[in-house]
Design a protein around this motif. Sequence first.
Motif, PDB file in Angstrom:
ATOM      1  N   MET A  10       0.545  -1.140  -0.125  1.00  0.00           N
ATOM      2  CA  MET A  10       0.213   0.052  -0.025  1.00  0.00           C
ATOM      3  C   MET A  10       0.341   1.571  -0.067  1.00  0.00           C
ATOM      4  SD  MET A  10      -3.250  -0.704  -0.496  1.00  0.00           S
ATOM      5  CE  MET A  10      -3.767   1.327  -0.780  1.00  0.00           C
ATOM      6  N   GLU A  11       2.369   1.328   0.992  1.00  0.00           N
ATOM      7  CA  GLU A  11       2.331   2.406   0.824  1.00  0.00           C
ATOM      8  C   GLU A  11       3.524   2.481  -1.003  1.00  0.00           C
ATOM      9  OE1 GLU A  11       6.569   2.715   2.558  1.00  0.00           O
ATOM     10  OE2 GLU A  11       5.714   1.672   4.085  1.00  0.00           O
ATOM     11  N   SER A  12       3.900   1.127  -1.156  1.00  0.00           N
ATOM     12  CA  SER A  12       4.201   1.784  -2.330  1.00  0.00           C
ATOM     13  C   SER A  12       3.277   2.014  -4.182  1.00  0.00           C
ATOM     14  CB  SER A  12       4.824   0.660  -2.918  1.00  0.00           C
ATOM     15  OG  SER A  12       4.795   0.098  -4.753  1.00  0.00           O
ATOM     16  N   ALA A  13       1.810   1.741  -3.998  1.00  0.00           N
ATOM     17  CA  ALA A  13       0.602   1.969  -4.070  1.00  0.00           C
ATOM     18  C   ALA A  13       0.089   3.451  -4.096  1.00  0.00           C
ATOM     19  CB  ALA A  13      -0.521   0.987  -3.624  1.00  0.00           C
ATOM     20  N   LEU A  14       0.393   3.297  -3.090  1.00  0.00           N
ATOM     21  CA  LEU A  14      -0.262   5.296  -2.939  1.00  0.00           C
ATOM     22  C   LEU A  14       1.511   6.314  -3.291  1.00  0.00           C
ATOM     23  CD1 LEU A  14      -1.404   5.509   0.874  1.00  0.00           C
ATOM     24  CD2 LEU A  14      -2.498   5.564  -1.224  1.00  0.00           C
ATOM     25  N   ALA A  39     -10.066  -1.836  -6.626  1.00  0.00           N
ATOM     26  CA  ALA A  39     -10.570  -0.373  -6.863  1.00  0.00           C
ATOM     27  C   ALA A  39     -10.482   0.194  -5.871  1.00  0.00           C
ATOM     28  CB  ALA A  39     -12.299  -1.433  -6.608  1.00  0.00           C
ATOM     29  N   ALA A  40     -10.086  -0.929  -4.004  1.00  0.00           N
ATOM     30  CA  ALA A  40     -10.505  -0.196  -2.796  1.00  0.00           C
ATOM     31  C   ALA A  40      -8.559   0.461  -3.135  1.00  0.00           C
ATOM     32  CB  ALA A  40      -9.966  -1.179  -1.832  1.00  0.00           C
ATOM     33  N   ALA A  41      -8.438  -0.071  -3.145  1.00  0.00           N
ATOM     34  CA  ALA A  41      -6.540   0.474  -3.216  1.00  0.00           C
ATOM     35  C   ALA A  41      -6.096   1.358  -4.269  1.00  0.00           C
ATOM     36  CB  ALA A  41      -5.317  -0.825  -3.478  1.00  0.00           C
ATOM     37  N   VAL A  42      -6.482   1.266  -5.683  1.00  0.00           N
ATOM     38  CA  VAL A  42      -6.271   2.458  -6.454  1.00  0.00           C
ATOM     39  C   VAL A  42      -7.678   3.793  -5.898  1.00  0.00           C
ATOM     40  CG1 VAL A  42      -7.415   3.549  -9.076  1.00  0.00           C
ATOM     41  CG2 VAL A  42      -5.730   0.927  -8.450  1.00  0.00           C
ATOM     42  N   ALA A  43      -8.809   3.354  -5.091  1.00  0.00           N
ATOM     43  CA  ALA A  43      -9.391   4.951  -4.729  1.00  0.00           C
ATOM     44  C   ALA A  43      -8.416   5.486  -3.153  1.00  0.00           C
ATOM     45  CB  ALA A  43     -11.039   3.837  -3.340  1.00  0.00           C
ATOM     46  N   LYS A  44      -8.012   4.483  -2.498  1.00  0.00           N
ATOM     47  CA  LYS A  44      -7.085   5.350  -2.209  1.00  0.00           C
ATOM     48  C   LYS A  44      -6.125   6.227  -2.200  1.00  0.00           C
ATOM     49  CE  LYS A  44      -7.793   1.899   2.254  1.00  0.00           C
ATOM     50  NZ  LYS A  44      -8.294   2.959   2.807  1.00  0.00           N
ATOM     51  N   LEU A 166      -2.137  -5.374  -9.685  1.00  0.00           N
ATOM     52  CA  LEU A 166      -2.484  -6.403  -8.533  1.00  0.00           C
ATOM     53  C   LEU A 166      -1.179  -7.534  -9.472  1.00  0.00           C
ATOM     54  CD1 LEU A 166      -5.511  -6.790  -7.110  1.00  0.00           C
ATOM     55  CD2 LEU A 166      -3.514  -6.032  -5.782  1.00  0.00           C
ATOM     56  N   ARG A 167      -0.781  -6.951 -10.278  1.00  0.00           N
ATOM     57  CA  ARG A 167      -0.632  -8.043 -11.504  1.00  0.00           C
ATOM     58  C   ARG A 167       0.508  -9.045 -10.765  1.00  0.00           C
ATOM     59  NH1 ARG A 167       0.344  -8.362 -16.847  1.00  0.00           N
ATOM     60  NH2 ARG A 167       1.957  -8.813 -17.449  1.00  0.00           N
ATOM     61  N   ASP A 168       1.941  -8.955 -10.043  1.00  0.00           N
ATOM     62  CA  ASP A 168       2.381  -9.635  -9.312  1.00  0.00           C
ATOM     63  C   ASP A 168       2.183 -10.292  -8.514  1.00  0.00           C
ATOM     64  OD1 ASP A 168       4.122  -8.608 -11.216  1.00  0.00           O
ATOM     65  OD2 ASP A 168       4.670  -6.733  -9.878  1.00  0.00           O
ATOM     66  N   LEU A 169       0.756  -9.998  -8.188  1.00  0.00           N
ATOM     67  CA  LEU A 169       0.620 -11.145  -6.773  1.00  0.00           C
ATOM     68  C   LEU A 169      -0.409 -11.986  -7.153  1.00  0.00           C
ATOM     69  CD1 LEU A 169      -1.131  -8.141  -4.275  1.00  0.00           C
ATOM     70  CD2 LEU A 169       0.970  -8.638  -4.902  1.00  0.00           C
ATOM     71  N   TYR A 170      -0.095 -12.931  -6.000  1.00  0.00           N
ATOM     72  CA  TYR A 170      -0.995 -14.663  -6.028  1.00  0.00           C
ATOM     73  C   TYR A 170      -2.373 -14.162  -5.072  1.00  0.00           C
ATOM     74  CZ  TYR A 170       2.443 -16.576  -9.093  1.00  0.00           C
ATOM     75  OH  TYR A 170       3.483 -16.762  -9.585  1.00  0.00           O
ATOM     76  N   LEU A 177      -3.684  -9.175   1.140  1.00  0.00           N
ATOM     77  CA  LEU A 177      -4.048  -7.673   1.330  1.00  0.00           C
ATOM     78  C   LEU A 177      -6.084  -7.503   0.918  1.00  0.00           C
ATOM     79  CD1 LEU A 177      -2.863  -4.630   0.086  1.00  0.00           C
ATOM     80  CD2 LEU A 177      -3.583  -5.360  -2.581  1.00  0.00           C
ATOM     81  N   ALA A 178      -6.403  -7.642   1.281  1.00  0.00           N
ATOM     82  CA  ALA A 178      -7.844  -7.805   1.169  1.00  0.00           C
ATOM     83  C   ALA A 178      -8.381  -7.647   3.180  1.00  0.00           C
ATOM     84  CB  ALA A 178      -8.749  -8.849   0.867  1.00  0.00           C
ATOM     85  N   ARG A 179      -8.255  -8.259   3.606  1.00  0.00           N
ATOM     86  CA  ARG A 179      -7.798  -8.090   4.820  1.00  0.00           C
ATOM     87  C   ARG A 179      -7.039  -6.944   5.677  1.00  0.00           C
ATOM     88  NH1 ARG A 179      -6.185 -13.543   4.731  1.00  0.00           N
ATOM     89  NH2 ARG A 179      -8.149 -14.579   3.877  1.00  0.00           N
ATOM     90  N   HIS A 180      -6.084  -7.075   4.640  1.00  0.00           N
ATOM     91  CA  HIS A 180      -5.145  -5.873   5.409  1.00  0.00           C
ATOM     92  C   HIS A 180      -6.257  -4.231   5.388  1.00  0.00           C
ATOM     93  CE1 HIS A 180      -1.969  -2.136   5.965  1.00  0.00           C
ATOM     94  NE2 HIS A 180      -2.276  -1.813   5.091  1.00  0.00           N
ATOM     95  N   LEU A 181      -7.690  -4.196   4.620  1.00  0.00           N
ATOM     96  CA  LEU A 181      -7.874  -3.564   3.557  1.00  0.00           C
ATOM     97  C   LEU A 181      -9.276  -2.962   4.552  1.00  0.00           C
ATOM     98  CD1 LEU A 181      -7.090  -2.420   0.116  1.00  0.00           C
ATOM     99  CD2 LEU A 181      -6.091  -1.410   1.757  1.00  0.00           C
ATOM    100  N   ASP A 182      -9.787  -3.929   4.851  1.00  0.00           N
ATOM    101  CA  ASP A 182     -11.165  -4.129   5.893  1.00  0.00           C
ATOM    102  C   ASP A 182     -12.062  -5.132   5.032  1.00  0.00           C
ATOM    103  OD1 ASP A 182     -11.296  -4.350   8.381  1.00  0.00           O
ATOM    104  OD2 ASP A 182     -11.677  -2.046   9.251  1.00  0.00           O
TER     105      ASP A 182
END
Length: 317
Positions: A10-14, A39-44, A166-170, A177-182
Amino acid sequence: MSLFSPEKFMESALKNLPKEIDGPAIIAVSGGVDSTVAAAAVAKAIGEDLLAVYVDTGYMRLNETEAIEEILRNLGLKYKIVDASTRFYEALSGVIDPEVKRKTIGELFIQVFEEIADEYGGDYLIQGTIAPDWIESGGGLRDTIKSHHNVGGLPEKMNMKIVEPLRDLYKDEVRTLARHLDLDVAERQPFPGPGLAVRVIGEATPERTEIVRQACHIAEDEIDKAVENGEMESPWQYFAVLLPVQTVGVQGDVRAYGNTVAVRAVQSFDAMTAQASEIPWAVQQRISRRITNTLKSEINRVVYDITDKPPGTIEWE
Ligand code: XMP
């Protein structure tokens, strides 16, 4: 054990996404974990500049559109729901080959999004593509196992720039990540982009899709109940497939010549491999009886798929 850190992601995404996306963007949200997390990550990262679009292709699960609208509302995003089911049914009319199905759906998806983006003025298309999607879609030295709709289905010329955070994630990392973003979609089971179209083997007509929609709902519901009752552990993914096979049966004392449904349930970690789940006999019987009772005039045979991946894939197409 994955070394993935959602905080670092998230740090790198933001930091990086606002540089990469310098205009209005739209994201296709299917209600699955991948697109919802994207969507949640990009919205942030870019906030108001993002519009989430959910396209009802007609190949969604029972009550999915209502469930997705609630998810979108809870995310507090700008969103739009588009019913394009008639267009998808028409595009798939007469299509039997699984790769043609996937590509047709992928192309129509993009067409629908481009129309919305034109209306909205979007320059970027955010996608929830994850690593197994593009690995299995082939290219370079890799064989094409199946064209995931969000990879192989894309037309060569696109008006929008694609961003795939999310291209590099499994899958397990996306869930972390979803849990981290609640996000409570974290525990939802995966659902393929082309939806029920790849669970109707052969032509995915509206009528056959409705049958598999009911059968999928019954398989899911009976397994969910069995998990709640402590009869079994939850499989990673579980659903039904409608086969293009008719067999002879008997209803009362009358001959029936009906369709066959296969039930599939698998354990997996990252979708790259999977093991067929052991479902208790009583649960299998409840699924079979409920499917044949509910879909009396259509289905007279239910079978259970015991194939691992490999050699099978999770979906049948
Ligand atoms: P397969 O069938 O390739 O599926 O073993 C692996 C996982 O991916 C899901 N799946 C898809 N997901 N777009 C997606 O976003 C697709 O085109 C697609 N095809 C399959 C499948 O449900 C399983 O969880």
